[in-house]
Write a protein that holds these residues in place. Structure first.
Motif, PDB file in Angstrom:
ATOM      1  N   GLN A 140    -132.382 -31.574 -58.299  1.00  0.00           N
ATOM      2  CA  GLN A 140    -132.877 -32.402 -57.579  1.00  0.00           C
ATOM      3  C   GLN A 140    -134.302 -33.088 -58.475  1.00  0.00           C
ATOM      4  OE1 GLN A 140    -132.456 -33.825 -54.410  1.00  0.00           O
ATOM      5  NE2 GLN A 140    -134.460 -35.117 -55.373  1.00  0.00           N
ATOM      6  N   PHE A 141    -134.968 -31.479 -59.099  1.00  0.00           N
ATOM      7  CA  PHE A 141    -136.505 -32.667 -59.344  1.00  0.00           C
ATOM      8  C   PHE A 141    -135.311 -33.480 -61.484  1.00  0.00           C
ATOM      9  CE2 PHE A 141    -138.273 -28.602 -58.174  1.00  0.00           C
ATOM     10  CZ  PHE A 141    -138.629 -28.986 -56.919  1.00  0.00           C
ATOM     11  N   GLN A 142    -134.632 -32.943 -61.643  1.00  0.00           N
ATOM     12  CA  GLN A 142    -133.839 -33.855 -62.635  1.00  0.00           C
ATOM     13  C   GLN A 142    -133.782 -35.042 -62.380  1.00  0.00           C
ATOM     14  OE1 GLN A 142    -129.144 -33.760 -63.881  1.00  0.00           O
ATOM     15  NE2 GLN A 142    -130.107 -32.098 -65.370  1.00  0.00           N
ATOM     16  N   ILE A 168    -135.892 -36.752 -48.870  1.00  0.00           N
ATOM     17  CA  ILE A 168    -136.486 -34.915 -48.250  1.00  0.00           C
ATOM     18  C   ILE A 168    -135.318 -34.662 -48.268  1.00  0.00           C
ATOM     19  CG2 ILE A 168    -136.491 -34.538 -46.541  1.00  0.00           C
ATOM     20  CD1 ILE A 168    -138.914 -36.869 -46.124  1.00  0.00           C
ATOM     21  N   PHE A 169    -135.901 -33.678 -48.481  1.00  0.00           N
ATOM     22  CA  PHE A 169    -135.057 -32.117 -49.097  1.00  0.00           C
ATOM     23  C   PHE A 169    -135.260 -31.240 -49.383  1.00  0.00           C
ATOM     24  CE2 PHE A 169    -134.080 -29.063 -52.641  1.00  0.00           C
ATOM     25  CZ  PHE A 169    -133.340 -29.133 -53.097  1.00  0.00           C
ATOM     26  N   SER A 170    -134.736 -29.824 -48.483  1.00  0.00           N
ATOM     27  CA  SER A 170    -135.161 -29.196 -48.423  1.00  0.00           C
ATOM     28  C   SER A 170    -133.971 -27.529 -48.102  1.00  0.00           C
ATOM     29  CB  SER A 170    -135.224 -28.977 -46.756  1.00  0.00           C
ATOM     30  OG  SER A 170    -135.502 -27.856 -46.199  1.00  0.00           O
ATOM     31  N   SER A 193    -126.918 -39.929 -47.172  1.00  0.00           N
ATOM     32  CA  SER A 193    -126.970 -38.247 -48.238  1.00  0.00           C
ATOM     33  C   SER A 193    -126.276 -38.211 -49.373  1.00  0.00           C
ATOM     34  CB  SER A 193    -126.810 -37.089 -47.246  1.00  0.00           C
ATOM     35  OG  SER A 193    -126.679 -35.580 -48.411  1.00  0.00           O
ATOM     36  N   SER A 194    -127.170 -37.836 -50.732  1.00  0.00           N
ATOM     37  CA  SER A 194    -126.198 -37.936 -51.785  1.00  0.00           C
ATOM     38  C   SER A 194    -126.094 -36.247 -52.322  1.00  0.00           C
ATOM     39  CB  SER A 194    -127.067 -38.188 -53.161  1.00  0.00           C
ATOM     40  OG  SER A 194    -128.491 -38.039 -53.139  1.00  0.00           O
ATOM     41  N   HIS A 195    -126.386 -34.907 -51.213  1.00  0.00           N
ATOM     42  CA  HIS A 195    -126.294 -34.017 -51.409  1.00  0.00           C
ATOM     43  C   HIS A 195    -126.582 -33.316 -50.203  1.00  0.00           C
ATOM     44  CE1 HIS A 195    -127.628 -29.911 -52.471  1.00  0.00           C
ATOM     45  NE2 HIS A 195    -126.652 -30.374 -54.250  1.00  0.00           N
ATOM     46  N   PRO A 196    -126.414 -32.531 -50.136  1.00  0.00           N
ATOM     47  CA  PRO A 196    -126.380 -31.445 -48.355  1.00  0.00           C
ATOM     48  C   PRO A 196    -127.379 -30.933 -48.591  1.00  0.00           C
ATOM     49  CG  PRO A 196    -124.039 -30.330 -49.468  1.00  0.00           C
ATOM     50  CD  PRO A 196    -125.136 -31.716 -50.397  1.00  0.00           C
ATOM     51  N   ASN A 197    -128.090 -30.940 -49.061  1.00  0.00           N
ATOM     52  CA  ASN A 197    -129.739 -30.198 -49.140  1.00  0.00           C
ATOM     53  C   ASN A 197    -130.226 -31.662 -49.342  1.00  0.00           C
ATOM     54  OD1 ASN A 197    -128.428 -27.752 -50.508  1.00  0.00           O
ATOM     55  ND2 ASN A 197    -129.724 -26.917 -48.809  1.00  0.00           N
ATOM     56  N   ASN A 198    -130.017 -32.845 -48.765  1.00  0.00           N
ATOM     57  CA  ASN A 198    -130.811 -34.041 -48.837  1.00  0.00           C
ATOM     58  C   ASN A 198    -130.490 -34.916 -47.519  1.00  0.00           C
ATOM     59  OD1 ASN A 198    -129.447 -36.213 -49.630  1.00  0.00           O
ATOM     60  ND2 ASN A 198    -129.939 -35.054 -51.984  1.00  0.00           N
ATOM     61  N   ILE A 199    -132.282 -36.117 -47.382  1.00  0.00           N
ATOM     62  CA  ILE A 199    -131.602 -37.010 -46.973  1.00  0.00           C
ATOM     63  C   ILE A 199    -131.556 -38.264 -47.805  1.00  0.00           C
ATOM     64  CG2 ILE A 199    -130.970 -35.827 -44.516  1.00  0.00           C
ATOM     65  CD1 ILE A 199    -133.960 -36.547 -43.490  1.00  0.00           C
ATOM     66  N   MET A 229    -116.355 -46.027 -57.650  1.00  0.00           N
ATOM     67  CA  MET A 229    -116.656 -44.545 -58.170  1.00  0.00           C
ATOM     68  C   MET A 229    -117.198 -43.606 -57.597  1.00  0.00           C
ATOM     69  SD  MET A 229    -114.239 -44.272 -61.794  1.00  0.00           S
ATOM     70  CE  MET A 229    -113.513 -46.224 -61.519  1.00  0.00           C
ATOM     71  N   GLY A 230    -117.275 -42.366 -56.762  1.00  0.00           N
ATOM     72  CA  GLY A 230    -118.319 -42.176 -56.029  1.00  0.00           C
ATOM     73  C   GLY A 230    -117.680 -40.854 -55.560  1.00  0.00           C
ATOM     74  N   ASP A 231    -119.061 -40.053 -54.857  1.00  0.00           N
ATOM     75  CA  ASP A 231    -118.832 -38.179 -54.761  1.00  0.00           C
ATOM     76  C   ASP A 231    -118.839 -38.167 -53.225  1.00  0.00           C
ATOM     77  OD1 ASP A 231    -121.645 -38.228 -55.737  1.00  0.00           O
ATOM     78  OD2 ASP A 231    -121.205 -36.366 -55.914  1.00  0.00           O
ATOM     79  N   SER A 232    -120.169 -38.767 -52.754  1.00  0.00           N
ATOM     80  CA  SER A 232    -120.786 -38.544 -52.081  1.00  0.00           C
ATOM     81  C   SER A 232    -121.297 -39.683 -50.252  1.00  0.00           C
ATOM     82  CB  SER A 232    -122.400 -38.471 -52.407  1.00  0.00           C
ATOM     83  OG  SER A 232    -122.427 -37.180 -52.894  1.00  0.00           O
TER      84      SER A 232
END
Length: 285
Positions: A140-142, A168-170, A193-199, A229-232
């Motif tokens: 996330q920080f990267q 928002i990340f959690s 969302s681009s990751h299960p832990n963010n919105i 092309m995408g993933d999320s």
């Protein structure tokens, strides 16, 4: 043809870099006359950095489509959030220590310093029980070069600072779900969302799909001649309007179900495999 590539989990490998093979395939596609563009949740500067490192010059649809920048740096469209509508929910977020918040303006990505420190401490504390937590937090920080403030509230008190995205990340998915619901109740807002832990919160008209349509129109390219092309989840709006949809091997099930083709994972040059096939055979599958 217009080819739009997501970055994290798609064009970039797990180290946040563009592989030599992906770079060569993009340059080959550009040489053949295709327009290759980036469509990302990242801010422009954070998207531009790995492209510059790889020597790639192309248009960038940043902040989930909120800002569209041509290869020469010209902005042809931007859609900020209506900040005042968000402040009550942002105040609620600010009081939740387990919610990490990033605010994207036209100048920087802002983070509350203590907010990040709390998240890192939490990941350290829970690392034995959940070994992947440190990796998730590090990733996330990267993704963003941030500007730290003592209190994130300082950002929305600046009257002349428009917001383009709130992330928002959690590690607390129930709390994240509550945040998602609160933002979703605000008019003219979309939550992806681009990751299960963010919105990710944007103006409802600031989507990758709308940005793709605008960029295609700018170049005089019909949407049926676009490839994405995408993933999320934040790629779904592109998948809804593009002529051809490619899911990464590491994509979510929903993305794969809505795709025309599933390529290799991002760490195995899935983007290059598709572009090389296009160059070789004139087809994508």
């Amino acid at each position: 043809m217009l080819i739009a590539l997501d970055m994290d989990g798609t064009l970039l490998n797990s180290n946040g870099q563009i592989s030599p093979r992906n770079k060569e395939a993009i340059i080959q596609a550009q040489t053949a006359g295709h327009v290759v563009a980036i469509a990302t949740g990242r801010a422009y500067k954070d998207a531009y950095a790995p492209l510059k490192e790889a020597g790639i010059v192309c248009p960038i649809m940043s902040l989930n489509g909120a800002v569209i920048t041509l290869a020469d740096g010209t902005i042809i469209g931007d859609i900020p959030l209506e900040k005042q509508k968000l402040i009550p929910v942002l105040e609620w977020v600010r009081k939740q220590p387990d919610l990490y918040c990033e605010i994207y303006t036209n100048e920087a990505v802002y983070v509350g310093l203590h907010n990040r420190e709390h998240l890192e401490e939490l990941a350290d504390r829970m690392s034995e029980e959940y070994p992947d937590l440190k990796r998730i937090v590090k990733k996330q920080f990267q993704q963003a070069r941030v500007t730290y403030v003592n209190d994130i509230q300082e950002v929305w008190l600046q009257e002349d600072a428009p917001f383009y995205k709130v992330l928002i990340f959690s590690l607390n998915k129930d709390l994240l779900k509550s945040a998602s619901s609160k933002f979703a109740e605000i008019s003219d807002v979309t939550v992806t969302s681009s990751h299960p832990n963010n919105i990710e919160v944007n103006h409802e008209q600031a989507t990758k799909g709308r940005a793709l349509a605008k960029l295609a129109s700018y170049y005089g390219i019909d949407l049926k001649d676009t490839v994405v092309m995408g993933d999320s989840h934040n790629d779904l709006s592109m998948f809804a309007v593009a002529g051809y949809r490619v899911a990464m091997g590491n994509a979510s099930d929903e993305i794969k179900e809505r795709s025309d083709f599933v390529t290799a994972v991002n760490d195995e040059d899935g983007v290059a495999l598709v572009l090389e096939n296009l160059a070789k055979e004139g087809s994508l599958s």
